[in-house]
Motif scaffolding. Structure first.
Motif, PDB file in Angstrom:
ATOM      1  N   SER A  49      -1.117  -0.247   2.051  1.00 56.77           N
ATOM      2  CA  SER A  49      -0.830   0.738   1.009  1.00 56.77           C
ATOM      3  C   SER A  49      -0.808   2.137   1.602  1.00 56.77           C
ATOM      4  O   SER A  49      -1.357   2.393   2.672  1.00 56.77           O
ATOM      5  CB  SER A  49      -1.885   0.677  -0.103  1.00 56.77           C
ATOM      6  OG  SER A  49      -3.137   1.145   0.376  1.00 56.77           O
ATOM      7  N   ARG A  50      -0.177   3.032   0.850  1.00 57.05           N
ATOM      8  CA  ARG A  50      -0.202   4.463   1.140  1.00 57.05           C
ATOM      9  C   ARG A  50      -0.977   5.116   0.001  1.00 57.05           C
ATOM     10  O   ARG A  50      -0.674   4.898  -1.167  1.00 57.05           O
ATOM     11  CB  ARG A  50       1.209   5.030   1.219  1.00 57.05           C
ATOM     12  CG  ARG A  50       1.299   6.509   1.554  1.00 57.05           C
ATOM     13  CD  ARG A  50       2.722   7.033   1.419  1.00 57.05           C
ATOM     14  NE  ARG A  50       3.677   6.180   2.122  1.00 57.05           N
ATOM     15  CZ  ARG A  50       4.470   5.281   1.500  1.00 57.05           C
ATOM     16  NH1 ARG A  50       4.401   5.127   0.175  1.00 57.05           N
ATOM     17  NH2 ARG A  50       5.301   4.544   2.195  1.00 57.05           N
ATOM     18  N   HIS A  51      -1.993   5.903   0.319  1.00 60.20           N
ATOM     19  CA  HIS A  51      -2.826   6.440  -0.749  1.00 60.20           C
ATOM     20  C   HIS A  51      -3.490   7.757  -0.337  1.00 60.20           C
ATOM     21  O   HIS A  51      -3.653   8.055   0.840  1.00 60.20           O
ATOM     22  CB  HIS A  51      -3.909   5.431  -1.150  1.00 60.20           C
ATOM     23  CG  HIS A  51      -4.685   4.883   0.004  1.00 60.20           C
ATOM     24  ND1 HIS A  51      -4.340   3.725   0.679  1.00 60.20           N
ATOM     25  CD2 HIS A  51      -5.800   5.335   0.622  1.00 60.20           C
ATOM     26  CE1 HIS A  51      -5.199   3.480   1.645  1.00 60.20           C
ATOM     27  NE2 HIS A  51      -6.103   4.448   1.639  1.00 60.20           N
ATOM     28  N   THR A  61      -1.407   5.849   5.396  1.00 58.05           N
ATOM     29  CA  THR A  61      -0.799   4.535   5.168  1.00 58.05           C
ATOM     30  C   THR A  61      -1.512   3.515   6.042  1.00 58.05           C
ATOM     31  O   THR A  61      -1.415   3.559   7.271  1.00 58.05           O
ATOM     32  CB  THR A  61       0.702   4.567   5.515  1.00 58.05           C
ATOM     33  OG1 THR A  61       1.321   5.679   4.849  1.00 58.05           O
ATOM     34  CG2 THR A  61       1.382   3.282   5.081  1.00 58.05           C
ATOM     35  N   TYR A  94      -2.522   5.741  -5.257  1.00 63.96           N
ATOM     36  CA  TYR A  94      -1.378   5.204  -4.523  1.00 63.96           C
ATOM     37  C   TYR A  94      -0.195   6.145  -4.726  1.00 63.96           C
ATOM     38  O   TYR A  94       0.091   6.568  -5.859  1.00 63.96           O
ATOM     39  CB  TYR A  94      -1.027   3.806  -5.025  1.00 63.96           C
ATOM     40  CG  TYR A  94      -2.116   2.784  -4.781  1.00 63.96           C
ATOM     41  CD1 TYR A  94      -2.445   2.382  -3.486  1.00 63.96           C
ATOM     42  CD2 TYR A  94      -2.815   2.213  -5.840  1.00 63.96           C
ATOM     43  CE1 TYR A  94      -3.444   1.444  -3.261  1.00 63.96           C
ATOM     44  CE2 TYR A  94      -3.814   1.269  -5.625  1.00 63.96           C
ATOM     45  CZ  TYR A  94      -4.124   0.893  -4.335  1.00 63.96           C
ATOM     46  OH  TYR A  94      -5.116  -0.025  -4.109  1.00 63.96           O
TER      47      TYR A  94
END
Length: 207
Positions: A105-107, A146, A168
């Motif tokens: 994930s990208r957060h 990420t 996110y």
């Protein structure tokens, strides 16, 4: 300095000396009746009102890492085990397990994160360092990154202490979802219920 050949000057010989008596040895019987070490006395007063109870999990670094049904699924290859769900403090501590290489994930984090890699390795596309087994990583509040598990890693397990939550985002920072202690709690509660555990089982993790 070698004092064996030292000869005092007349002025030094005239300086009076002080005789200090050597401490008397303590007889075994007296030592046996001596009072306890003051540092070994428990705190005598009640704990503060409304304090949360202690929380201890045994065998976290061995039995908790085993492949059992207590891992809470997030996706087909990602799962976690909660250690502490602190709803009063707005943070959580858990073991994150990933069993497939690739992007997770990208957060963006609203609070700081502490991480200890117990197995495997991972990295962020935004950094050139790799968190390998035995590594500690600190992620500052406000950072967006990420998460990636590189090729060749069949299983990654990391202890994460996540303060606040994270959002996110897409590559431009536009929010597409969020995660925090309450979403983690609900996912775990749902999973434990599916396993047939008592409704209050989740409460052992909540503080």
């Amino acid at each position: 300095m070698d004092l064996d050949g030292f000869v005092a000057s007349p002025s030094q010989e005239s300086i009076p000396t002080m005789n200090v008596a050597a401490p008397s040895p303590v007889a075994p019987a007296a030592a046996a009746t001596a009072g306890p070490d003051q540092l070994a006395i428990p705190y005598a007063l009640p704990q503060v009102p409304y304090m949360s109870p202690d929380l201890v999990h045994l065998n976290v670094l061995d039995r908790w890492l085993e492949n059992d049904e207590m891992w809470v699924p997030v996706t087909a290859s990602v799962s976690f085990k909660p250690l502490l769900l602190c709803t009063s403090g707005g943070y959580y501590v858990n073991l994150l397990r990933v069993r497939k290489a690739g992007v997770l994930s990208r957060h963006r984090h609203s609070g700081a994160v502490h991480a200890l890699v117990l197995k495997g390795r991972w990295q962020y596309l935004e950094h050139d360092w790799v968190a390998e087994e035995g590594s500690y990583a600190h992620e500052p509040a406000g950072e967006t990154h990420t998460l990636v598990v590189p090729e060749g890693v069949s299983e990654m397990i990391t202890w994460f202490h996540v303060t606040g939550g994270y959002t996110y985002v897409d590559p431009q920072g536009v929010a597409v979802g969020y995660e925090d202690v309450f979403t983690k709690l609900e996912a775990a509660r749902r999973h434990y219920k599916q396993l047939g555990l008592p409704d209050d089982y989740i409460e052992r993790f909540i503080r």
